[in-house]
Scaffold this motif. Sequence first.
Motif, PDB file in Angstrom:
ATOM      1  N   ARG A  63       0.952  -1.152  -0.152  1.00  0.00           N
ATOM      2  CA  ARG A  63       0.039   0.170   0.065  1.00  0.00           C
ATOM      3  C   ARG A  63       0.711   1.234   0.019  1.00  0.00           C
ATOM      4  O   ARG A  63       0.454   2.148  -0.539  1.00  0.00           O
ATOM      5  CB  ARG A  63      -0.976  -0.008   1.105  1.00  0.00           C
ATOM      6  CG  ARG A  63      -2.153  -1.070   0.884  1.00  0.00           C
ATOM      7  CD  ARG A  63      -3.060  -0.740   2.184  1.00  0.00           C
ATOM      8  NE  ARG A  63      -2.472  -1.083   3.312  1.00  0.00           N
ATOM      9  CZ  ARG A  63      -2.938  -0.869   4.542  1.00  0.00           C
ATOM     10  NH1 ARG A  63      -3.997  -0.110   4.957  1.00  0.00           N
ATOM     11  NH2 ARG A  63      -2.647  -1.178   5.723  1.00  0.00           N
ATOM     12  N   LEU A  79      -7.361   5.138  -8.457  1.00  0.00           N
ATOM     13  CA  LEU A  79      -8.620   5.087  -7.975  1.00  0.00           C
ATOM     14  C   LEU A  79      -8.123   4.457  -6.370  1.00  0.00           C
ATOM     15  O   LEU A  79      -8.789   4.635  -5.431  1.00  0.00           O
ATOM     16  CB  LEU A  79      -9.675   4.617  -8.791  1.00  0.00           C
ATOM     17  CG  LEU A  79     -10.394   5.546  -9.639  1.00  0.00           C
ATOM     18  CD1 LEU A  79     -11.136   4.699 -10.465  1.00  0.00           C
ATOM     19  CD2 LEU A  79     -11.096   6.620  -9.010  1.00  0.00           C
ATOM     20  N   GLN A  80      -7.383   3.166  -6.678  1.00  0.00           N
ATOM     21  CA  GLN A  80      -7.120   2.428  -5.502  1.00  0.00           C
ATOM     22  C   GLN A  80      -6.429   3.242  -4.442  1.00  0.00           C
ATOM     23  O   GLN A  80      -6.704   3.165  -3.220  1.00  0.00           O
ATOM     24  CB  GLN A  80      -6.463   1.123  -5.972  1.00  0.00           C
ATOM     25  CG  GLN A  80      -7.095   0.096  -6.603  1.00  0.00           C
ATOM     26  CD  GLN A  80      -6.495  -0.977  -7.014  1.00  0.00           C
ATOM     27  OE1 GLN A  80      -5.148  -0.841  -7.183  1.00  0.00           O
ATOM     28  NE2 GLN A  80      -7.114  -2.205  -7.250  1.00  0.00           N
ATOM     29  N   GLN A  83      -8.746   5.482  -2.584  1.00  0.00           N
ATOM     30  CA  GLN A  83      -9.569   4.902  -1.675  1.00  0.00           C
ATOM     31  C   GLN A  83      -8.669   4.653  -0.319  1.00  0.00           C
ATOM     32  O   GLN A  83      -9.379   4.835   0.771  1.00  0.00           O
ATOM     33  CB  GLN A  83      -9.993   3.693  -2.264  1.00  0.00           C
ATOM     34  CG  GLN A  83     -10.860   2.906  -1.464  1.00  0.00           C
ATOM     35  CD  GLN A  83     -12.138   3.705  -1.138  1.00  0.00           C
ATOM     36  OE1 GLN A  83     -12.597   4.472  -2.024  1.00  0.00           O
ATOM     37  NE2 GLN A  83     -12.849   3.516  -0.025  1.00  0.00           N
ATOM     38  N   ALA A  86      -8.526   7.935   1.375  1.00  0.00           N
ATOM     39  CA  ALA A  86      -9.788   8.141   1.988  1.00  0.00           C
ATOM     40  C   ALA A  86     -10.238   7.504   3.173  1.00  0.00           C
ATOM     41  O   ALA A  86     -10.714   8.164   4.184  1.00  0.00           O
ATOM     42  CB  ALA A  86     -10.918   8.333   0.936  1.00  0.00           C
ATOM     43  N   GLU A  87     -10.036   6.075   3.138  1.00  0.00           N
ATOM     44  CA  GLU A  87     -10.268   5.295   4.397  1.00  0.00           C
ATOM     45  C   GLU A  87      -9.245   5.903   5.448  1.00  0.00           C
ATOM     46  O   GLU A  87     -10.172   5.773   6.704  1.00  0.00           O
ATOM     47  CB  GLU A  87      -9.953   3.899   4.041  1.00  0.00           C
ATOM     48  CG  GLU A  87     -11.016   3.324   2.975  1.00  0.00           C
ATOM     49  CD  GLU A  87     -10.649   2.050   2.704  1.00  0.00           C
ATOM     50  OE1 GLU A  87      -9.276   1.425   2.874  1.00  0.00           O
ATOM     51  OE2 GLU A  87     -11.302   1.353   1.892  1.00  0.00           O
ATOM     52  N   ASP A  90     -11.013   9.227   6.848  1.00  0.00           N
ATOM     53  CA  ASP A  90     -12.141   8.875   7.656  1.00  0.00           C
ATOM     54  C   ASP A  90     -11.914   8.374   9.052  1.00  0.00           C
ATOM     55  O   ASP A  90     -12.346   8.607  10.166  1.00  0.00           O
ATOM     56  CB  ASP A  90     -12.886   7.726   6.808  1.00  0.00           C
ATOM     57  CG  ASP A  90     -13.774   8.383   5.711  1.00  0.00           C
ATOM     58  OD1 ASP A  90     -13.604   9.619   5.698  1.00  0.00           O
ATOM     59  OD2 ASP A  90     -14.257   7.651   5.092  1.00  0.00           O
ATOM     60  N   ARG A 216      -8.988  16.430   3.968  1.00  0.00           N
ATOM     61  CA  ARG A 216      -8.679  16.063   2.888  1.00  0.00           C
ATOM     62  C   ARG A 216      -7.686  17.117   2.228  1.00  0.00           C
ATOM     63  O   ARG A 216      -6.754  16.912   1.428  1.00  0.00           O
ATOM     64  CB  ARG A 216      -9.996  15.883   2.021  1.00  0.00           C
ATOM     65  CG  ARG A 216     -10.700  14.618   2.544  1.00  0.00           C
ATOM     66  CD  ARG A 216     -11.917  14.316   1.824  1.00  0.00           C
ATOM     67  NE  ARG A 216     -12.817  13.393   2.648  1.00  0.00           N
ATOM     68  CZ  ARG A 216     -12.552  11.973   2.552  1.00  0.00           C
ATOM     69  NH1 ARG A 216     -11.465  11.561   1.745  1.00  0.00           N
ATOM     70  NH2 ARG A 216     -13.209  11.234   3.177  1.00  0.00           N
TER      71      ARG A 216
END
Length: 227
Positions: A63, A79-80, A83, A86-87, A90, A216
Amino acid sequence: MDAHAQAMWDLMERTMRSERWRPGDDGDAQRRYRDACRAMSGDHALFDAVIAKIIDPGLDPERFTLLAERERLDQRGKLQAAQVMAELADKVMYKAGWNVQRAVRAHYRRDVPRAFAELAAGIPESADRLGAYRVAAMASWLVNDPAMEFKAHLDRLWDAIGEDDMRTSLSRAFANALVPAYARGDAPEHARDRLAEDETARLDGGPAADADAALRRMTRPGAATRR
């Protein structure tokens, strides 16, 4: 991994886990780390990977590489990578049980914000210190450093660049006492309710939406305007 990503991985996963390491040490490793910090001033993907490794010290090399090398990936890979970030964002903003401070202290043997600030100080050109100072300031916020320590990192970032999107967001966090979820003092039994409230507020465009947008922005340095 490319050379700069490998250097940052080695710095965080190996060197910063050693009690003996100091940023002022001489040697090839120090030159590699400083070269990678210079590159990070303009390489936002590498910056993301380093921040991800602070938010989640257990981040695996796959990762980390996905994030650090996202600009060379196809659309699916990008996009991965988005994500993954973003995770993590959060978790920082909405999960009181995701304690970055505790995780960082358990994983690393060095004060991470201070280590990056000291690495930056060893780089001659002010503009080339920007990447390391950005990491130092963001890390300071993530581990909920005392206010004056956090402000000192913001001041160094200002000296290096003046105004940019990430520094503006971090300064607003400082001014408005915006902190990660774990530092807000949510009791474990209320964490699920708090998360549900935050998610509702985010959908409604309430304060949680502002917090979400702020983080973000913090994790995307963006275009900078030099003084």
